[in-house]
Design a protein around this motif. Sequence first.
Motif, mmCIF file in Angstrom:
data_model
loop_
_atom_site.group_PDB
_atom_site.id
_atom_site.type_symbol
_atom_site.label_atom_id
_atom_site.label_comp_id
_atom_site.label_asym_id
_atom_site.label_seq_id
_atom_site.Cartn_x
_atom_site.Cartn_y
_atom_site.Cartn_z
ATOM 1 N N ALA A 176 14.951 -13.454 2.593
ATOM 2 C CA ALA A 176 15.543 -12.721 1.473
ATOM 3 C C ALA A 176 14.748 -11.450 1.171
ATOM 4 N N ARG A 177 13.431 -11.543 1.197
ATOM 5 C CA ARG A 177 12.609 -10.363 0.923
ATOM 6 C C ARG A 177 12.771 -9.298 2.000
ATOM 7 N N VAL A 178 12.886 -9.726 3.245
ATOM 8 C CA VAL A 178 13.067 -8.760 4.334
ATOM 9 C C VAL A 178 14.413 -8.051 4.188
ATOM 10 N N ARG A 179 15.459 -8.808 3.849
ATOM 11 C CA ARG A 179 16.770 -8.183 3.661
ATOM 12 C C ARG A 179 16.737 -7.149 2.530
ATOM 13 N N ASN A 180 16.096 -7.515 1.431
ATOM 14 C CA ASN A 180 16.011 -6.569 0.311
ATOM 15 C C ASN A 180 15.208 -5.330 0.689
ATOM 16 N N LEU A 181 14.130 -5.532 1.427
ATOM 17 C CA LEU A 181 13.320 -4.387 1.840
ATOM 18 C C LEU A 181 14.084 -3.482 2.805
ATOM 19 N N ARG A 182 14.887 -4.057 3.670
ATOM 20 C CA ARG A 182 15.665 -3.228 4.591
ATOM 21 C C ARG A 182 16.733 -2.422 3.843
ATOM 22 N N SER A 195 16.752 14.980 -0.527
ATOM 23 C CA SER A 195 15.650 15.673 -1.193
ATOM 24 C C SER A 195 15.518 17.090 -0.641
ATOM 25 N N GLY A 196 15.194 18.000 -1.547
ATOM 26 C CA GLY A 196 15.074 19.391 -1.129
ATOM 27 C C GLY A 196 13.646 19.880 -1.096
ATOM 28 N N SER A 197 12.866 19.569 -2.134
ATOM 29 C CA SER A 197 11.505 20.091 -2.208
ATOM 30 C C SER A 197 10.570 19.282 -1.316
ATOM 31 N N VAL A 198 9.464 19.945 -0.950
ATOM 32 C CA VAL A 198 8.486 19.287 -0.084
ATOM 33 C C VAL A 198 7.787 18.156 -0.821
ATOM 34 N N GLY A 199 7.518 18.345 -2.107
ATOM 35 C CA GLY A 199 6.854 17.293 -2.880
ATOM 36 C C GLY A 199 7.682 16.020 -2.950
ATOM 37 N N ASP A 200 8.991 16.175 -3.181
ATOM 38 C CA ASP A 200 9.862 15.000 -3.231
ATOM 39 C C ASP A 200 9.916 14.302 -1.885
ATOM 40 N N ILE A 201 9.968 15.090 -0.813
ATOM 41 C CA ILE A 201 10.021 14.491 0.522
ATOM 42 C C ILE A 201 8.751 13.703 0.812
ATOM 43 N N LEU A 202 7.599 14.248 0.387
ATOM 44 C CA LEU A 202 6.339 13.536 0.613
ATOM 45 C C LEU A 202 6.282 12.235 -0.175
ATOM 46 N N LYS A 203 6.752 12.265 -1.416
ATOM 47 C CA LYS A 203 6.763 11.034 -2.220
ATOM 48 C C LYS A 203 7.678 9.983 -1.607
ATOM 49 N N VAL A 204 8.863 10.405 -1.198
ATOM 50 C CA VAL A 204 9.807 9.463 -0.593
ATOM 51 C C VAL A 204 9.265 8.940 0.730
ATOM 52 N N SER A 205 8.604 9.810 1.495
ATOM 53 C CA SER A 205 8.021 9.375 2.768
ATOM 54 C C SER A 205 6.919 8.340 2.551
ATOM 55 N N GLN A 206 6.106 8.525 1.521
ATOM 56 C CA GLN A 206 5.065 7.548 1.210
ATOM 57 C C GLN A 206 5.667 6.208 0.809
ATOM 58 N N GLN A 207 6.727 6.274 -0.009
ATOM 59 C CA GLN A 207 7.403 5.041 -0.400
ATOM 60 C C GLN A 207 8.024 4.362 0.810
ATOM 61 N N LEU A 208 8.572 5.155 1.738
ATOM 62 C CA LEU A 208 9.172 4.585 2.951
ATOM 63 C C LEU A 208 8.112 3.901 3.816
ATOM 64 N N ASN A 209 6.940 4.501 3.928
ATOM 65 C CA ASN A 209 5.860 3.879 4.706
ATOM 66 C C ASN A 209 5.420 2.557 4.089
ATOM 67 N N THR A 210 5.376 2.504 2.770
ATOM 68 C CA THR A 210 5.004 1.257 2.086
ATOM 69 C C THR A 210 6.034 0.161 2.359
ATOM 70 N N ILE A 211 7.310 0.537 2.288
ATOM 71 C CA ILE A 211 8.368 -0.451 2.539
ATOM 72 C C ILE A 211 8.296 -0.970 3.972
ATOM 73 N N ARG A 212 8.107 -0.059 4.911
ATOM 74 C CA ARG A 212 8.040 -0.485 6.315
ATOM 75 C C ARG A 212 6.803 -1.338 6.590
ATOM 76 N N SER A 213 5.703 -1.021 5.917
ATOM 77 C CA SER A 213 4.504 -1.842 6.076
ATOM 78 C C SER A 213 4.738 -3.259 5.563
ATOM 79 N N ASP A 214 5.429 -3.376 4.427
ATOM 80 C CA ASP A 214 5.755 -4.712 3.894
ATOM 81 C C ASP A 214 6.685 -5.467 4.839
ATOM 82 N N ILE A 215 7.635 -4.749 5.427
ATOM 83 C CA ILE A 215 8.560 -5.408 6.360
ATOM 84 C C ILE A 215 7.807 -5.928 7.584
ATOM 85 N N GLU A 216 6.909 -5.128 8.131
ATOM 86 C CA GLU A 216 6.146 -5.563 9.299
ATOM 87 C C GLU A 216 5.261 -6.761 8.966
#
Length: 319
Positions: A176-182, A195-216
């Motif tokens: 269930a947790r893996v499905r939610n994370l995906r 996202s348009g600005s570089v700051g927003d892209i960096l924040k979203v990219s950091q959040q994406l890395n955290t999610i993928r780390s949890d999935i792995e």
Amino acid sequence: MDTKKVKNSAHFVLKNRLLWLSLLGLLSTGALTSCGSGIEKPMQTNMPGAPAGGTAQQAAENMAAVPQADTAVGATETPRTLPQLIKKGSLNVVVNSIDKSLKEVSSLVAKQQGDLMGLQDNKPKDPSVRRKATIQIRVPQNKLETTLDQLAKLGNVQNKSITAEDVSQQLVDIDARVRNLRKSEEMTLKIMDRSGSVGDILKVSQQLNTIRSDIERLDAQQKTLRNQVAFSSIALTLEAAVSATPESQPSVGIRMQETWGKATHSVGEFTQALLALMLWLLAFSPYFVLAGAVFYGVKKWKKNKSLPPASRPDAGYDP
């Protein structure tokens, strides 16, 4: 006058025809009713579970209700999933020969499609101490009991146990947790695209890395649990039946050779030490000579000092 009579006679004939038609209708209705009642009775008697005195319509309704009940019962009987268990076995066996038993264990585990994960063989130097060997074995879960039974035939079983841990709920939670994370990963990717600005892209990219780390991490945990469920571990302890016998001790010739080797080795070490000492003495010989001369002079002076004045070597000297 004749015309009136004709009309009356025609009206009379028409009335008689309507009367006869009404009588025929009543008779036919009664006949059909009697036939219908005759048909309904055998249907009621042949109908299983039909109430007494019921009608054909009620029987048909009962027939229609039977498959619905069966369908309802079938719907409630959902297929039951097997529990996900991590099984571990432990076995302590006393054998006549540990070396022979180790070969048999290796062959048996290979036949059961298992693996030897570890071996610790303790050979005591004291003949009075029993020899022990500990083996870690991994076999498919469905062959755990069979493997334990085969290992028990090696000798006298002292201890045997099987433990199980149910991890079904853990696996369900991880899924269930893996499905939610995906799903969160997909949403984050969409947000990154918008996202348009570089700051927003960096924040979203950091959040994406955290999610993928949890999935792995969860995937690795899930694989570990499933691997432990698929393969069971066995801790096997083999213990010698008796202590070491004189046959296992080295012969007299071997002992003499070992003693001669130790003696010659000691002589060589002593010779090397003696040569090293001589070199040290040679290196410090000047200091030894100087120290000897000083010691001799002091001793001679004290000796002359203790003699009477007439017997001193310098008594005839008059300055």
